[in-house]
Design a protein around this motif. Structure first.
Motif, PDB file in Angstrom:
ATOM      1  N   VAL A 136      58.542 -18.332  16.147  1.00 17.32           N
ATOM      2  CA  VAL A 136      57.393 -18.761  15.350  1.00 17.32           C
ATOM      3  C   VAL A 136      56.204 -17.846  15.624  1.00 17.32           C
ATOM      4  O   VAL A 136      55.482 -17.445  14.708  1.00 17.32           O
TER       5      VAL A 136
ATOM      6  N   VAL B 168      56.219 -14.118  13.892  1.00 16.32           N
ATOM      7  CA  VAL B 168      55.839 -13.840  12.505  1.00 16.32           C
ATOM      8  C   VAL B 168      54.384 -13.369  12.428  1.00 16.32           C
ATOM      9  O   VAL B 168      54.004 -12.655  11.501  1.00 16.32           O
TER      10      VAL B 168
ATOM     11  N   ILE C  31      61.385 -20.832   9.753  1.00 16.24           N
ATOM     12  CA  ILE C  31      60.715 -19.580  10.089  1.00 16.24           C
ATOM     13  C   ILE C  31      61.728 -18.488  10.422  1.00 16.24           C
ATOM     14  O   ILE C  31      61.605 -17.337   9.974  1.00 16.24           O
TER      15      ILE C  31
ATOM     16  N   LEU D 160      63.168 -17.023   7.346  1.00 13.12           N
ATOM     17  CA  LEU D 160      62.268 -16.058   6.705  1.00 13.12           C
ATOM     18  C   LEU D 160      62.267 -14.725   7.451  1.00 13.12           C
ATOM     19  O   LEU D 160      62.226 -13.648   6.831  1.00 13.12           O
TER      20      LEU D 160
ATOM     21  N   SER E 223      55.628 -17.287   6.020  1.00  5.78           N
ATOM     22  CA  SER E 223      55.825 -17.691   7.411  1.00  5.78           C
ATOM     23  C   SER E 223      54.524 -17.597   8.203  1.00  5.78           C
ATOM     24  O   SER E 223      54.227 -18.458   9.037  1.00  5.78           O
TER      25      SER E 223
ATOM     26  N   THR F 154      52.186 -20.568  10.407  1.00  7.42           N
ATOM     27  CA  THR F 154      51.812 -20.483  11.823  1.00  7.42           C
ATOM     28  C   THR F 154      50.298 -20.406  11.995  1.00  7.42           C
ATOM     29  O   THR F 154      49.749 -20.942  12.957  1.00  7.42           O
TER      30      THR F 154
END
Length: 469
Positions: free
Chosen positions: A34, A37, A164, A167, A312, A316
């Motif tokens: 996470v 990204v 995520i 992606l 993504s 975040t």
């Protein structure tokens, strides 16, 4: 009882019921992906494109250095979260006077706004390039990211992490194909890892790359996400959690490095080698890729990867905004309200910038946003290093001398580069605005105040020891 970080998903992932080490490792995998990204968001695209088209492969070493910096800092951030069960914002509120904490919160929000500006604009550009949706409409569509995030979080943190990772797989797959299409020069590519700064323009891009790679909001985010794993408060369990989180970070950030390096290499191979030295706009790159590389898929994959990166990253960024607001201000709001506020703080500036400056200026806005992020880094890194170096706070998990030296060395590099950039930009700005004496004093005053705050953050532990004595 203190408010938990991301309370709705805190300790929601069980890790102790796994039968073997590999399954247990898998239960810890996710937070760093996470985080990763943020290291391949649309802001990186602008700096990597300009760096690759203008300087070829020469700034690859900056990406590698930034990745090593990021790995060490994210490891420290995860350590704070695992050991103390506090995120960086919470630790700052508990350690600094209210006035200083408020300033740190404001700076963190500015960083979130700069980050979100890049992500929202990048997402809008991708939608415009692939589907022809006008930029302003694309910016407005990003409001629905909030509802997607709410849906994913309600299904559990592991579902969000899986989304995520999916992606990220799209982005990575797209750039593997782009590398095949572009045929980079291996010799020149290898020499790009030798440290070298050609001129002040390269320094500006290099600082932008550092700002786009080592992102302040990721330090807040990582220290919170690791707390979604349920672990026992025993030294053995904490030590194991730190090891698994390091593995998670090493894998995820190296994947992010591959994407960033692939983007810079693509720009060098497709544009710089053919005499296109000023490709700074993502839209220009999209238009040029297909005719230069001889396949329509080059542009299509580029746009698809951009949309995946923007989607993504906006998710975040919204979570990081929630963590910063809750941690620094200790506010309690319903999750959907907090996330709508965070998203609005990104959409409004992006909408205004596009209306005022026009769609053709988005590349410069993206690079500027990354430089702003880099300028804010010191205000997140210095408190983090102090917290994990404090034996009273961390106990037996306090970082060792060599790790401490490495962390302060990274902080010194970032701060020194930023001071050089600020001085250069102030001189340039003052020369352009020479009659505006008040504006000059204001700019110098803001820069000087930021310098005083940095100095205070550095010496704060010494001041606290003196006060106790």
């Amino acid at each position: 009882m203190a408010q938990q970080s991301l309370q709705e998903v805190h300790s929601s992932v069980v890790t102790d019921n796994k039968k073997n080490t590999f399954r247990k490792l898998l239960s810890f995998m996710g937070p760093a992906f996470v985080i990763s990204v943020g290291y391949m968001d649309p802001g990186n695209w602008a700096t990597d494109l300009e760096g690759g088209s203008h300087f070829g492969y020469q700034l690859l070493w900056v990406l590698l250095m930034s990745n090593l910096m990021a790995l060490l800092l994210q490891m420290l951030s995860a350590r704070l979260g695992v050991v103390k069960q506090r995120d960086l914002a919470q630790a700052s509120r508990e350690s600094y006077p209210p006035f200083v904490n408020t300033i740190l919160y404001i700076f963190a929000e500015i960083a979130i706004a700069a980050c979100d500006l890049a992500e929202v604009i990048g997402m809008a550009i991708g939608l415009h390039l692939l589907f022809g949706i006008p930029m302003l409409y694309g910016v407005c569509l990003t409001i629905f990211d909030t509802f997607l995030l709410l849906f994913l979080m309600n299904r559990g943190i592991k579902k969000m992490e899986a989304f995520i990772i999916g992606l990220i797989a799209i982005i990575g797959g797209a750039f593997i194909l782009e590398m095949i299409f572009s045929h980079p020069q291996i010799g020149a590519l290898s020499r790009g890892f030798i440290p070298k700064i050609v001129d002040t323009d390269a320094l500006y891009i290099a600082i932008g790359i550092i700002g786009a790679t080592v992102m302040p909001h990721n330090l807040y985010l990582h220290s919170s996400l690791v707390q979604t794993r349920q672990i026992e408060s025993t030294p053995k369990s904490i030590r194991q959690a730190l090891k698994f989180n390091f593995i998670d970070s090493a894998i995820a950030l190296n994947l992010a490095f591959f994407v960033n390096a692939a983007l810079l290499i693509l720009a060098a191979a497709a544009f710089h080698s053919r005499g296109y030295f000023q490709v700074t706009e993502i839209q220009d790159a999209y238009q040029l890729l297909s005719p230069l590389l001889g396949t329509k898929w080059a542009s299509v994959l580029f746009a698809v990867a951009l949309i995946a990166a923007g989607q993504s990253s906006t998710i975040t960024g919204t979570i990081a905004g929630q963590i910063i607001m809750e941690g620094h201000l200790h506010v309690k709001m319903k999750p959907w309200i907090r996330r709508l506020i965070t998203r609005a703080l990104a959409i409004v500036p992006a909408f205004g910038c596009i209306v005022y400056f026009g769609e053709n200026s988005t590349g410069k806005l993206l690079i500027l946003s990354q430089v702003v992020l880099s300028l804010q880094l010191g205000f997140a890194i210095i408190p983090l290093i102090h917290f994990v170096s404090d034996k009273y706070k961390m106990g037996e998990f306090v970082i060792g001398p060599w790790l401490k030296i490495g962390a302060w060395f990274i902080a010194a590099i970032i701060i020194a580069l930023n001071i050089k950039l600020v001085i250069a930009e102030l001189i340039k700005w003052i020369n352009q605005m020479h009659p505006a004496i008040l504006s000059e004093f204001f700019a110098i005053g803001v820069a000087a105040s930021a310098g005083v705050l940095l100095l205070y953050l550095i010496v704060h532990p010494l001041l606290r020891i003196r006060q106790k004595a």
